[in-house]
Design a protein around this motif. Structure first.
Motif, short mmCIF file in Angstrom:
data_model
loop_
_atom_site.label_atom_id
_atom_site.label_comp_id
_atom_site.label_asym_id
_atom_site.label_seq_id
_atom_site.Cartn_x
_atom_site.Cartn_y
_atom_site.Cartn_z
N TYR A 14 0.80 -1.24 0.00
CA TYR A 14 0.00 0.00 0.00
C TYR A 14 0.83 1.28 0.00
O TYR A 14 0.29 2.36 -0.22
CB TYR A 14 -0.94 0.00 1.21
CG TYR A 14 -2.02 -1.04 1.09
CD1 TYR A 14 -3.18 -0.79 0.37
CD2 TYR A 14 -1.88 -2.30 1.68
CE1 TYR A 14 -4.18 -1.75 0.25
CE2 TYR A 14 -2.87 -3.27 1.55
CZ TYR A 14 -4.01 -2.99 0.84
OH TYR A 14 -4.99 -3.93 0.70
N THR A 149 -8.60 5.66 3.19
CA THR A 149 -8.97 4.34 3.68
C THR A 149 -10.41 3.98 3.34
O THR A 149 -10.73 2.81 3.16
CB THR A 149 -8.75 4.23 5.21
OG1 THR A 149 -9.40 5.33 5.86
CG2 THR A 149 -7.28 4.25 5.54
N ALA A 152 -10.25 2.66 -0.19
CA ALA A 152 -9.64 1.34 -0.23
C ALA A 152 -10.55 0.28 0.37
O ALA A 152 -10.58 -0.87 -0.10
CB ALA A 152 -8.30 1.36 0.52
N GLN A 153 -11.30 0.67 1.41
CA GLN A 153 -12.16 -0.30 2.08
C GLN A 153 -13.52 0.33 2.41
O GLN A 153 -13.80 0.66 3.55
CB GLN A 153 -11.50 -0.82 3.37
CG GLN A 153 -12.23 -2.00 3.99
CD GLN A 153 -11.68 -2.36 5.35
OE1 GLN A 153 -11.28 -1.50 6.13
NE2 GLN A 153 -11.64 -3.65 5.64
N PRO A 160 -9.06 -4.75 1.55
CA PRO A 160 -8.87 -3.40 1.00
C PRO A 160 -8.30 -3.41 -0.41
O PRO A 160 -7.46 -4.25 -0.75
CB PRO A 160 -7.89 -2.75 1.98
CG PRO A 160 -7.92 -3.60 3.21
CD PRO A 160 -8.24 -4.98 2.75
N LYS A 161 -8.77 -2.49 -1.22
CA LYS A 161 -8.23 -2.31 -2.56
C LYS A 161 -6.80 -1.78 -2.46
O LYS A 161 -6.48 -0.99 -1.58
CB LYS A 161 -9.10 -1.32 -3.34
CG LYS A 161 -8.62 -1.02 -4.75
CD LYS A 161 -9.62 -0.14 -5.48
CE LYS A 161 -9.69 1.26 -4.89
NZ LYS A 161 -10.56 2.15 -5.70
#
Length: 259
Positions: A14, A149, A152-153, A160-161
C-alpha cells in the motif's frame, strides 16, 4: 507481530505516506485523535509512527470462533488493539479507564472521537469522551486525518483495494487551561468541537453536526438522513468552514517507513 510480519507486507503493497510525523511527541503521554473512515485505519496509523500506539476495539474482534476468528484476534493484537466491552452503559467508562491507564504509563493512545466509522466519508460530530480523557489525563491531543482508507475499504468490503493510504498529523492541542473542569458539559463540548475542527482542517472532509451512529441508524431504518434539511453548521462549534482540500499523496516521494 506488527513490525515483523504485518508492517512490511502493508508497506510493500500500500506504500503509506505521512505528513507531520514530527508532531507526535517523541516521548511521554499523548492522545492521537483521528477521523474514522474504515476498519483499516487502526492498521495503517501504527505503520507510520516510530512509537507504539494502542487503540480500543470491540470485544467481538477477539472472541470469534474457528480459524478466521483466531486470525482476526491475532491480527488485532498485533496492531495494538485492546479489547473493550462496549455493550450497554459501560462502554464509555471502559474506554476511559483503558485510555487513562495507557496515558498514565506514558504511552500513546489512539481514539476515534466520532465513535464509529463514517457512513459516507464525511466527518461527524465528536463524542465528548475524548475531552474528558484529555482533561483527566492532562495529555496533549494530537489531531490527525486518515486519507483514502474509505476508498480502499468502503463499508462491506473485507479486503482493502490496493492504493496509497495517507496520514496527515497536526500540531498537538493543549487543554491544560481546562484542568479540573472535566465535569462541565459545556467545556467538554467546546474541547471536543475544537478537536474535531482541527481534524476537519487536516482532512478536508465535509462536516455533519450529527453523531455518526445516529446517521447510520436512520439510514438503516429507511428514514431520511438527519442532515437533509441543510440547516446544520458547516464546521464543529458553529465555526466557519476552513478553506482546505482533501490531501493528496506525494507524486514521487517514497512511502513512509518506521525504524
Amino acid at each position: 507481530m506488527k513490525r515483523v510480519f504485518v508492517g512490511p507486507l502493508l508497506h510493500l503493497v500500500y506504500r503509506p505516506w505521512v505528513r507531520g510525523a514530527e508532531n507526535v511527541p517523541a516521548e511521554g503521554a499523548a492522545i492521537l485523535a483521528s477521523n474514522h473512515l474504515a476498519v483499516i485505519d487502526s492498521f495503517f496509523l501504527p505503520l507510520v509512527l516510530d512509537r507504539e500506539i494502542v487503540f480500543i476495539g470491540k470485544q467481538e474482534y477477539f472472541t470469534g470462533r474457528g480459524l478466521k476468528g483466531r486470525l482476526t484476534a491475532g491480527f488485532m493484537r498485533g496492531v495494538g488493539t485492546i479489547p473493550v466491552d462496549r455493550g450497554g452503559g459501560k462502554a464509555s467508562e471502559a474506554a476511559l479507564r483503558t485510555g487513562l491507564k495507557r496515558l498514565r504509563e506514558g504511552g500513546l493512545f489512539g481514539i476515534y472521537p466520532e465513535g464509529t466509522r463514517s457512513p459516507d466519508g464525511r466527518l461527524y460530530r465528536g463524542k465528548t469522551g475524548i475531552a474528558r480523557l484529555a482533561l483527566e489525563s492532562g495529555a496533549p491531543v494530537v489531531p490527525l486525518a486518515m486519507v483514502g482508507t474509505d476508498v480502499a475499504q468502503p463499508l462491506g468490503r473485507k479486503i482493502p483495494k490496493v492504493m496509497r493510504i495517507g496520514v496527515v498529523i497536526g500540531e498537538p492541542l493543549d487543554f491544560s487551561r481546562y484542568r479540573g473542569m472535566e465535569n462541565d458539559r459545556f467545556i467538554l463540548r467546546s474541547v471536543t468541537d475544537e478537536i474535531m475542527y482541527a481534524i476537519m482542517s487536516l482532512s478536508g472532509q465535509e462536516y455533519v453536526d450529527v453523531y455518526a451512529a445516529t446517521q447510520k441508524a436512520r439510514i438503516a431504518t429507511g428514514h431520511p438522513a438527519a442532515d437533509e434539511a441543510g440547516q446544520l453548521p458547516d464546521a464543529p462549534g458553529g465555526r466557519p468552514r476552513p478553506d482546505v482540500q482533501v490531501p493528496v499523496p506525494p507524486e514521487d516521494g517514497p512511502s513512509a517507513s518506521v525504524g
